[in-house]
Design a protein around this motif. Structure first.
Motif, PDB file in Angstrom:
ATOM      1  N   LEU A  24      -5.074   2.166   3.561  1.00 35.55           N
ATOM      2  CA  LEU A  24      -4.365   3.075   4.451  1.00 35.55           C
ATOM      3  C   LEU A  24      -3.130   2.386   5.034  1.00 35.55           C
ATOM      4  O   LEU A  24      -3.252   1.334   5.665  1.00 35.55           O
ATOM      5  CB  LEU A  24      -5.277   3.538   5.590  1.00 35.55           C
ATOM      6  CG  LEU A  24      -6.460   4.403   5.204  1.00 35.55           C
ATOM      7  CD1 LEU A  24      -7.255   4.777   6.449  1.00 35.55           C
ATOM      8  CD2 LEU A  24      -6.015   5.661   4.455  1.00 35.55           C
ATOM      9  N   PRO A  25      -1.954   2.963   4.859  1.00 35.62           N
ATOM     10  CA  PRO A  25      -0.752   2.343   5.424  1.00 35.62           C
ATOM     11  C   PRO A  25      -0.752   2.444   6.943  1.00 35.62           C
ATOM     12  O   PRO A  25      -1.182   3.445   7.517  1.00 35.62           O
ATOM     13  CB  PRO A  25       0.393   3.160   4.816  1.00 35.62           C
ATOM     14  CG  PRO A  25      -0.225   4.478   4.473  1.00 35.62           C
ATOM     15  CD  PRO A  25      -1.650   4.187   4.107  1.00 35.62           C
ATOM     16  N   THR A  26      -0.286   1.397   7.580  1.00 31.60           N
ATOM     17  CA  THR A  26      -0.242   1.374   9.045  1.00 31.60           C
ATOM     18  C   THR A  26       1.195   1.372   9.570  1.00 31.60           C
ATOM     19  O   THR A  26       1.422   1.139  10.756  1.00 31.60           O
ATOM     20  CB  THR A  26      -0.982   0.132   9.579  1.00 31.60           C
ATOM     21  OG1 THR A  26      -0.398  -1.052   9.004  1.00 31.60           O
ATOM     22  CG2 THR A  26      -2.455   0.180   9.228  1.00 31.60           C
ATOM     23  N   GLU A  33       1.000   9.054   9.701  1.00 34.05           N
ATOM     24  CA  GLU A  33       0.401  10.374   9.839  1.00 34.05           C
ATOM     25  C   GLU A  33      -0.432  10.716   8.610  1.00 34.05           C
ATOM     26  O   GLU A  33      -1.516  11.294   8.718  1.00 34.05           O
ATOM     27  CB  GLU A  33       1.488  11.426  10.055  1.00 34.05           C
ATOM     28  CG  GLU A  33       2.166  11.328  11.413  1.00 34.05           C
ATOM     29  CD  GLU A  33       3.289  12.335  11.565  1.00 34.05           C
ATOM     30  OE1 GLU A  33       3.796  12.804  10.522  1.00 34.05           O
ATOM     31  OE2 GLU A  33       3.652  12.651  12.707  1.00 34.05           O
ATOM     32  N   ALA A  34       0.069  10.347   7.438  1.00 37.00           N
ATOM     33  CA  ALA A  34      -0.676  10.609   6.206  1.00 37.00           C
ATOM     34  C   ALA A  34      -1.968   9.801   6.177  1.00 37.00           C
ATOM     35  O   ALA A  34      -3.017  10.299   5.745  1.00 37.00           O
ATOM     36  CB  ALA A  34       0.190  10.274   4.994  1.00 37.00           C
ATOM     37  N   ALA A  35      -1.908   8.543   6.625  1.00 39.65           N
ATOM     38  CA  ALA A  35      -3.100   7.699   6.656  1.00 39.65           C
ATOM     39  C   ALA A  35      -4.146   8.263   7.616  1.00 39.65           C
ATOM     40  O   ALA A  35      -5.347   8.273   7.321  1.00 39.65           O
ATOM     41  CB  ALA A  35      -2.716   6.279   7.065  1.00 39.65           C
ATOM     42  N   ILE A  36      -3.705   8.721   8.760  1.00 36.09           N
ATOM     43  CA  ILE A  36      -4.618   9.323   9.742  1.00 36.09           C
ATOM     44  C   ILE A  36      -5.277  10.561   9.145  1.00 36.09           C
ATOM     45  O   ILE A  36      -6.486  10.794   9.321  1.00 36.09           O
ATOM     46  CB  ILE A  36      -3.861   9.649  11.040  1.00 36.09           C
ATOM     47  CG1 ILE A  36      -3.531   8.353  11.785  1.00 36.09           C
ATOM     48  CG2 ILE A  36      -4.667  10.600  11.923  1.00 36.09           C
ATOM     49  CD1 ILE A  36      -2.633   8.548  12.999  1.00 36.09           C
ATOM     50  N   LEU A  65      -7.703   3.316  12.581  1.00 34.04           N
ATOM     51  CA  LEU A  65      -8.942   4.084  12.549  1.00 34.04           C
ATOM     52  C   LEU A  65      -9.309   4.604  13.934  1.00 34.04           C
ATOM     53  O   LEU A  65      -9.784   5.737  14.078  1.00 34.04           O
ATOM     54  CB  LEU A  65     -10.077   3.223  11.979  1.00 34.04           C
ATOM     55  CG  LEU A  65      -9.960   2.887  10.491  1.00 34.04           C
ATOM     56  CD1 LEU A  65     -11.057   1.916  10.082  1.00 34.04           C
ATOM     57  CD2 LEU A  65     -10.020   4.150   9.630  1.00 34.04           C
ATOM     58  N   ALA A  66      -9.072   3.781  14.943  1.00 38.27           N
ATOM     59  CA  ALA A  66      -9.353   4.224  16.312  1.00 38.27           C
ATOM     60  C   ALA A  66      -8.442   5.394  16.688  1.00 38.27           C
ATOM     61  O   ALA A  66      -8.891   6.376  17.290  1.00 38.27           O
ATOM     62  CB  ALA A  66      -9.180   3.072  17.288  1.00 38.27           C
ATOM     63  N   THR A 249      -4.766   8.493  -0.517  1.00 38.15           N
ATOM     64  CA  THR A 249      -4.452   9.900  -0.737  1.00 38.15           C
ATOM     65  C   THR A 249      -5.698  10.762  -0.594  1.00 38.15           C
ATOM     66  O   THR A 249      -6.805  10.341  -0.956  1.00 38.15           O
ATOM     67  CB  THR A 249      -3.853  10.137  -2.131  1.00 38.15           C
ATOM     68  OG1 THR A 249      -4.867   9.958  -3.129  1.00 38.15           O
ATOM     69  CG2 THR A 249      -2.701   9.175  -2.397  1.00 38.15           C
ATOM     70  N   ILE A 250      -5.511  11.968  -0.108  1.00 36.25           N
ATOM     71  CA  ILE A 250      -6.637  12.878   0.076  1.00 36.25           C
ATOM     72  C   ILE A 250      -7.218  13.309  -1.270  1.00 36.25           C
ATOM     73  O   ILE A 250      -8.433  13.452  -1.418  1.00 36.25           O
ATOM     74  CB  ILE A 250      -6.187  14.097   0.908  1.00 36.25           C
ATOM     75  CG1 ILE A 250      -5.979  13.664   2.366  1.00 36.25           C
ATOM     76  CG2 ILE A 250      -7.217  15.222   0.829  1.00 36.25           C
ATOM     77  CD1 ILE A 250      -5.495  14.763   3.297  1.00 36.25           C
TER      78      ILE A 250
END
Length: 278
Positions: A24-26, A33-36, A65-66, A249-250
């Motif tokens: 997941l990109p931070t 937003e995409a990672a969330i 993640l939080a 990716t979803i």
């Protein structure tokens, strides 16, 4: 039929297909937003085990993640790892098992994940320069203090696992393992009779989409992808297996989670078992 859940440490019940958050990109939005969205979709799909580590972005992955999931659902287990020191101007990143260092990383993990207790804390690597009893002793002290629920290991041999179990109860092992890479077969076989959860990292080999004709044939028979067949094989390989495929990716997330619904026949399992690992 393969059981769909497993109780880590005999008490933390999770769905057997988890999610590895490492990819997941931070970075700032819109990537963040995409990672969330991916993390939240994992929970919507019923994932109850998410794997992260201090190493992943030096805490940024835990913070992501939080931000995405806190306050956490009651059935969600976020497992994290400690034991790797970040780089600085004088040193590269390195394994570090000094008790004071491990304690500090645990405290950072508690703060970043916004929890009072890390239900599953894994030692990312054993530090060969520090007695194992000192490394695990520090984690046991934190466990007694209520800051850690269960203790796990990562990238260990059978001998190291046996030594560790003389010091503390080990709830999980996270070693590299997949249908094309079975180097740690003996470690998996040691975990099974002890009821130790085995979380294979890289559960889908990068080359699996171009892999053997046998995987492709089984995938065609099931109307599935090679990656899904690889995950389904892991679930059938051992009842203690908890794959944690990662993605950003979803679409791939939904594909991976869907593998839990595949049912391999005895013949398909035998054919996949005979694949020669790389």
């Amino acid at each position: 039929m393969t059981l769909s859940t497993f109780r880590i440490g005999g008490e933390l019940s999770v769905q057997r297909v988890g999610f590895g958050a490492m990819q997941l990109p931070t970075e700032p939005r819109p990537a963040r937003e995409a990672a969330i969205a991916v993390a939240r979709r994992a929970v919507e799909l019923g994932v109850t085990l998410i794997d992260t580590a201090h190493l992943y972005g030096w805490g940024a992955n835990e913070e992501l993640l939080a931000e995405a999931l806190h306050p956490y659902p009651d059935d969600l287990l976020i497992a994290t790892k400690v034991g790797v020191a970040p780089p600085n101007p004088l040193h590269d990143a390195a394994i570090c098992g000094r008790p004071d260092f491990l304690r500090d990383q645990v405290e950072q993990g508690l703060r970043r994940l916004r929890v009072e207790r890390l239900e599953l804390l894994q030692l990312h690597r054993i530090d060969p320069t520090v007695p194992l009893a000192d490394q695990l002793g520090a984690l046991r002290e934190l466990q007694v203090a209520g800051k850690i629920g269960h203790i796990g290991l990562s990238e260990v041999t059978v001998a190291e696992l046996e030594e560790a179990r003389q010091i503390v109860d080990i709830a999980s092992v996270q070693n590299r393992y997949n249908i094309l890479d079975r180097e740690h077969e003996a470690v998996l076989d040691a975990c099974a009779p002890a009821g130790i959860a085995f979380l294979p990292w890289r559960p889908i080999h990068p080359a699996v989409s171009k892999a053997t004709a046998e995987i492709a044939a089984v995938a065609a028979e099931l109307g599935a992808t090679a990656a899904q067949v690889s995950l389904a094989w892991l679930l059938h390989r051992s009842p203690v297996m908890l794959p944690i495929p990662g993605t950003g990716t979803i679409g791939h997330l939904e594909e991976n989670v869907g593998a839990a619904n595949l049912r391999l026949s005895d013949d398909q399992c035998r054919r996949l078992d005979r694949i020669h690992p790389r």
